[in-house]
Scaffold this motif. Structure first.
Motif, mmCIF file in Angstrom:
data_model
loop_
_atom_site.group_PDB
_atom_site.id
_atom_site.type_symbol
_atom_site.label_atom_id
_atom_site.label_comp_id
_atom_site.label_asym_id
_atom_site.label_seq_id
_atom_site.Cartn_x
_atom_site.Cartn_y
_atom_site.Cartn_z
ATOM 1 N N GLU A 290 2.071 29.661 39.605
ATOM 2 C CA GLU A 290 1.637 29.964 38.242
ATOM 3 C C GLU A 290 1.751 31.456 37.948
ATOM 4 O O GLU A 290 2.038 31.854 36.820
ATOM 5 N N ALA B 151 5.412 32.002 37.098
ATOM 6 C CA ALA B 151 5.726 31.528 35.752
ATOM 7 C C ALA B 151 5.193 32.489 34.699
ATOM 8 O O ALA B 151 5.859 32.779 33.697
ATOM 9 N N SER B 152 3.989 32.999 34.926
ATOM 10 C CA SER B 152 3.380 33.931 33.971
ATOM 11 C C SER B 152 4.180 35.231 33.887
ATOM 12 O O SER B 152 4.434 35.744 32.795
ATOM 13 N N ALA C 232 7.350 35.628 34.618
ATOM 14 C CA ALA C 232 8.643 35.362 33.991
ATOM 15 C C ALA C 232 8.495 35.301 32.479
ATOM 16 O O ALA C 232 9.362 35.768 31.726
ATOM 17 N N SER C 233 7.371 34.729 32.022
ATOM 18 C CA SER C 233 7.125 34.636 30.585
ATOM 19 C C SER C 233 6.915 36.020 29.969
ATOM 20 O O SER C 233 7.429 36.313 28.885
ATOM 21 N N GLU C 234 6.157 36.877 30.677
ATOM 22 C CA GLU C 234 5.870 38.212 30.158
ATOM 23 C C GLU C 234 7.086 39.123 30.274
ATOM 24 O O GLU C 234 7.289 40.008 29.453
ATOM 25 N N GLY D 166 13.760 35.666 32.956
ATOM 26 C CA GLY D 166 12.645 35.143 32.163
ATOM 27 C C GLY D 166 12.550 33.636 32.192
ATOM 28 O O GLY D 166 12.028 33.016 31.261
ATOM 29 N N ASP D 167 13.016 33.009 33.278
ATOM 30 C CA ASP D 167 13.031 31.543 33.408
ATOM 31 C C ASP D 167 11.734 31.096 34.072
ATOM 32 O O ASP D 167 11.611 31.099 35.303
ATOM 33 N N CYS D 168 10.758 30.685 33.259
ATOM 34 C CA CYS D 168 9.431 30.321 33.772
ATOM 35 C C CYS D 168 9.484 29.116 34.701
ATOM 36 O O CYS D 168 8.873 29.120 35.779
ATOM 37 N N ASP D 169 10.198 28.071 34.286
ATOM 38 C CA ASP D 169 10.248 26.846 35.084
ATOM 39 C C ASP D 169 10.893 27.103 36.439
ATOM 40 O O ASP D 169 10.411 26.625 37.482
ATOM 41 N N ARG E 37 8.501 29.168 38.689
ATOM 42 C CA ARG E 37 7.424 28.331 39.220
ATOM 43 C C ARG E 37 7.947 27.437 40.343
ATOM 44 O O ARG E 37 7.332 27.314 41.406
#
Length: 259
Positions: A117, A120-121, A123-125, A221-224, A227
């Protein structure tokens, strides 16, 4: 015949100094005092909390032991609000677990829940190139497989440092602390139980592969993907570390039998 009842043991009542220490903490929070702010003088605390000098002094000793206040003598001295450092908090929590006999699986259960997690966080930011470069500089310390047990020990500590640095970049301070703490605990277990001996080429290769792929996912930036990669990384490392622990146990039993 009336049904049997189970009486719970009442919680012990906190001592008077502990009650005063708690009251001082509440008072500090209510007034929004910050680290470095001075607490009232001893006579003022005695009057404010209607307690004897000895009780006030013991309450302040409790708070100082907890790292929440710091006393200074001499000109400009007094008792000041103090911020507990992450290192001190981790050391205190580590003392609690000192006699808990944590296992490899105990630690990886937490890592497998939190670190994917975190990835993923992040990558999102989005991470900056400077942050990516910092992670790459950590990886450079174990770019080649270890040849000796000593090199393996140093590389294993460095590879866990990668995850601690990753956690430093988290916006969630609780997640940051927990991940850094578990990484440090795993490092200590690895060293004290000598799980780095003999060098494990498979553990090194899988770790390098997963971390390299993770950096690519974070940069994109690939969240999936981030993770998934970190979850697989934790699961694989868990399996290999348990195998390393089992091999060490077999070797120890074999040596004991020979003796």
């Amino acid at each position: 015949m009336p049904p049997a009842t189970t009486r719970s043991t009442p919680e012990p009542r906190p001592s008077r100094p502990q009650q005063v220490a708690d009251a001082i903490k509440d008072w500090v929070m209510d007034r929004g005092l910050q680290p470095g702010d001075r607490l009232p003088s001893e006579p003022e605390l005695i009057e404010r909390f209607s307690m004897a000098k000895g009780t006030i002094r013991e309450a302040l000793r409790i708070l100082e032991a907890q790292g929440l206040v710091k006393s200074r003598t001499g000109p400009g001295g007094g008792t000041f609000v103090h911020q507990v450092s992450e290192e001190r908090a981790a050391a205190l929590l580590g003392n609690y677990f000192y006699f808990q006999q944590l296992s490899i699986s105990d630690i990886y259960q937490i890592r497998e829940a939190l670190e994917p997690e975190l990835a993923a966080s992040l990558a999102s930011e989005g991470l900056s190139e400077a942050q990516i470069a910092r992670l790459q500089s950590v990886m450079a310390r174990y770019a080649e497989p270890a040849e000796t047990a000593e090199e393996e020990r140093e590389q294993h500590i460095a590879s866990l440092r990668f995850h601690a640095v990753l956690a430093e970049m988290a916006g969630n301070p609780l997640m940051r602390f927990l991940i850094r703490f578990t990484a440090n605990m795993l490092s200590e277990i690895t060293v004290t139980r000598q799980l780095y001996d003999p060098p494990n080429r498979e553990l090194w290769a899988s770790g390098m592969g997963y971390q390299s792929r993770l950096l690519s996912a974070l940069r994109a930036g690939d969240c999936d993907a981030a993770r998934r990669i970190l979850r697989e990384h934790m699961q694989t490392a868990h399996r290999l570390m348990k195998a390393q622990e089992a091999a060490l146990t077999r070797r120890f039993l074999s040596e004991t039998t020979i003796i």
